[in-house]
Design an enzyme around this catalytic site. Structure first.
Site: not given
Length: 322
Positions: A35, A73, A144, A148, A193
């Site tokens: 893209r 992607a 999401y 998938k 730290g």
């Protein structure tokens, strides 16, 4: 024998690393639909422009002569989106867009389609000492991960009735040089730290370095026993959040006090502050068993977790000098 590999998602953290890795393999050429055509890649990588990934994307011109596709992607999380429309937005790219790509890969007679999925297809959390396996019943919990999983199932069904082979890889959290998001933020905290209240976290989590997941993907490119299989991937070494932070501090070369505040107390405080999701990532367990990779492919992580953490910290420190 030469190979031509198409890698999508080349502007992303993993996709870019995969392109760089394939570039180093002799007799291998790489084509990268992008893209952002201006992204920096080796000169020999063939860059092509793709505007969007959805059910209308035309991949035909990008598949000429391609032997293997690695589909990295995906649409990932975007902050402050309308939750009512979220699942359909994920499905547009991660399901419809992936299937559009796969169907055109099939028509182009490409041999193998490797998709990078997510461990969260298995679920969000594991019981201590009981890791996910590749053959567990999936339990995706958000838009999401559901998208998938739906993409995985559609691809496997497509493979049942065709000559195209599908390989599904579900990584745990990926780290490595250039990592961003929460992992980079953790390194920022540790590099100050200042005392941090993470000295008594007893969870167990799996992680995977860019080098290790890239190596598994390379193995899956042409291993005959990878066809139509699901693989989980990690460094093969699980650590608590406390142990991860201690190792990072060692590589950062500084000193940070990790105060032994009980994890249960920190979880309660995080939930009161509306940070339950962050608490789960810091204090919950998520382990994976990668025994299937060893048994089926003869693969085990070539790099230790300390190797991966060291290279990650080196890049982090270099970036702070710029």
């Amino acid at each position: 024998m030469s190979k031509r590999i198409q890698v999508t998602g080349g502007t992303g953290f993993l996709g870019n690393a995969l392109i760089q890795r394939f570039f180093t393999i002799p007799n291998t050429s790489v084509v990268a639909p992008l893209r952002n055509i201006n992204i920096k890649l080796p000169d020999s990588v063939e860059k092509t422009y793709v505007s969007n990934i959805d059910e209308a994307t035309d991949w035909g011109a990008f598949l000429f002569g391609v032997d293997i596709v690695v589909h990295a992607a995906a649409r990932v999380h975007v902050m402050h989106e309308n939750p009512v429309q979220l699942l359909e937005k994920f499905r547009t790219v991660n399901v419809k867009g992936t299937l559009q790509h796969a169907n055109q890969v099939l028509m182009a007679e490409v041999k193998r389609f490797i998709i990078i999925s997510s461990i969260k297809v298995n679920g969000e959390i594991t019981s201590f000492g009981r890791p996910f396996t590749a053959d567990d019943t999936p339990a995706p919990l958000d838009a999401y991960r559901i998208s998938k999983y739906e993409a995985e199932q559609a691809l496997l069904k497509l493979a049942e009735n065709s000559l195209m082979e599908v390989v599904i890889i579900r990584p745990v959290l990926i780290y490595g040089p250039g990592v961003g998001a929460n992992f980079r933020q953790m390194m920022r905290w540790l590099s100050t730290g200042f005392p941090l209240p993470f000295g008594a976290v007893t969870n167990q989590r799996s992680f995977v370095s860019l080098e290790n997941i890239a190596d598994l993907v390379v193995t899956c490119v042409d291993h005959p026993r990878a066809a139509n299989q699901v693989f989980l991937v990690s460094d093969g070494e699980d650590v608590s959040t406390t142990e991860l932070m201690r190792r990072l501090v060692t590589h950062l070369g500084g000193k940070t006090w990790l105060l032994p505040i009980p994890g249960a107390l920190l979880v309660s405080l995080a939930r009161l502050l509306g940070r339950g999701a962050i608490a789960q990532r810091l204090f919950g367990s998520l382990q994976v068993d990668i025994g299937k990779n060893r048994d089926l492919l003869g693969w085990q992580p070539p790099y230790s977790m300390d190797d991966g953490l060291k290279s990650t910290v080196v890049r982090f420190l270099e970036s702070r000098k710029q």
